[in-house]
Scaffold this motif. Sequence first.
Motif, short mmCIF file in Angstrom:
data_model
loop_
_atom_site.label_atom_id
_atom_site.label_comp_id
_atom_site.label_asym_id
_atom_site.label_seq_id
_atom_site.Cartn_x
_atom_site.Cartn_y
_atom_site.Cartn_z
N SER A 289 62.32 36.61 -28.16
CA SER A 289 60.98 36.12 -27.82
C SER A 289 59.91 37.04 -28.39
N PHE A 290 60.14 38.35 -28.33
CA PHE A 290 59.16 39.28 -28.90
C PHE A 290 59.02 39.07 -30.40
N ILE A 291 60.12 38.83 -31.08
CA ILE A 291 60.07 38.67 -32.54
C ILE A 291 59.46 37.33 -32.92
N GLN A 292 59.78 36.26 -32.19
CA GLN A 292 59.43 34.91 -32.62
C GLN A 292 58.41 34.18 -31.76
N ARG A 293 58.23 34.59 -30.49
CA ARG A 293 57.46 33.77 -29.57
C ARG A 293 56.50 34.63 -28.73
N ARG A 294 55.55 35.23 -29.40
CA ARG A 294 54.53 35.99 -28.66
C ARG A 294 53.37 35.05 -28.28
N CYS A 295 52.67 35.39 -27.21
CA CYS A 295 51.56 34.54 -26.76
C CYS A 295 50.48 35.40 -26.12
N LEU A 296 49.33 34.79 -25.90
CA LEU A 296 48.24 35.40 -25.14
C LEU A 296 48.23 34.75 -23.76
N PHE B 75 46.23 39.08 -21.67
CA PHE B 75 47.40 39.95 -21.66
C PHE B 75 48.27 39.63 -22.88
N ALA B 76 49.01 40.62 -23.34
CA ALA B 76 50.08 40.36 -24.30
C ALA B 76 51.24 39.70 -23.57
N GLY B 77 51.73 38.60 -24.13
CA GLY B 77 52.82 37.88 -23.48
C GLY B 77 53.87 37.40 -24.45
N VAL B 78 54.97 36.93 -23.89
CA VAL B 78 56.03 36.29 -24.65
C VAL B 78 56.42 35.01 -23.92
N TRP B 79 57.05 34.06 -24.65
CA TRP B 79 57.43 32.81 -24.02
C TRP B 79 58.76 32.33 -24.56
N ARG B 80 59.39 31.43 -23.81
CA ARG B 80 60.57 30.74 -24.30
C ARG B 80 60.79 29.47 -23.49
N ALA B 81 61.50 28.52 -24.09
CA ALA B 81 61.80 27.26 -23.42
C ALA B 81 63.02 27.42 -22.52
N THR C 89 58.54 28.81 -20.26
CA THR C 89 58.36 29.95 -19.36
C THR C 89 57.65 31.07 -20.11
N SER C 90 56.95 31.92 -19.38
CA SER C 90 56.22 33.02 -20.01
C SER C 90 56.37 34.29 -19.18
N SER C 91 56.13 35.40 -19.83
CA SER C 91 56.15 36.70 -19.16
C SER C 91 55.14 37.60 -19.84
N MET C 92 54.45 38.42 -19.05
CA MET C 92 53.51 39.37 -19.64
C MET C 92 54.21 40.68 -19.93
N VAL C 93 53.68 41.41 -20.90
CA VAL C 93 54.24 42.69 -21.30
C VAL C 93 53.54 43.81 -20.52
N THR C 94 54.32 44.78 -20.05
CA THR C 94 53.75 45.92 -19.32
C THR C 94 53.99 47.21 -20.09
N THR C 95 53.13 48.18 -19.82
CA THR C 95 53.22 49.49 -20.45
C THR C 95 52.88 50.55 -19.40
N THR C 96 52.75 51.79 -19.83
CA THR C 96 52.37 52.86 -18.90
C THR C 96 50.92 52.66 -18.45
#
Length: 225
Positions: free
Chosen positions: A97-104, A137-143, A157-164
């Motif tokens: 998903s990170f390589i192919q399916r990034r989202c806002l 937010f920076a996000g990723v998605w997948r079906a 479905t989607s998920s946001m990316v977290t960092t420090t």
Amino acid sequence: MCNLYSNTMPPAAMRQLFAVDAQRDQLGNAEPLPGIFPKGTAPIVALNDNGERALWNTHWGFVLPQVSKKTGQPIQSKAVNNARDDKLRTSPFWKKSFIQRRCLIPATSFCEAKGRNPATYFWFGVRGEGNRPPFAFAGVWRAFSGNYGGEQREMVTSSMVTTTPNELVRDTHPDRMPVILHPEAYEEWLTGRPESAFALLRPFPAEQMVIHQSGEGLKSDKGGL
């Protein structure tokens, strides 16, 4: 980790902010969302099959099937709504998903809780014009297609990316915060090579953020309505 955020922008405002043509807006007459929880409806900006920006409604959380440790039988699937930046390029759960399916992921604030019984809820946002300046937010998605909640489902479905965390968020959540992207980084996150996209994953500057409100029982940011 963020398990609660808000998006009170109307669809027209999202289309304008994220340069999405009205024909590619699938949100319909979306109502303001002052409290978005895991497994809830989460609008995103993603690229369609033609590489064009589109607005979709998604299920917040990648579906993770689970089985009972006692019986070995399937139990309620888990919705994983946060993707750690240090796992994106190595975990099979996130990597493709990170390589192919990034989202806002459009937002107007996000919440972190501190303490228990009762917890104090802190609603964070960005500085700017207006009551709740919008951001993404920076996000990723997948079906997903399969049994979910006892019924057959097909959904995005989607998920946001977290960092420090930065200095502002660290006092409330010392380990993680969601990645907020600067507007000039939107296109790079959506279309850039994985290496350049990964370089965008860093804490948003604390001096460019604000705590909109805090208190007990604040499980939605109705101050943004």
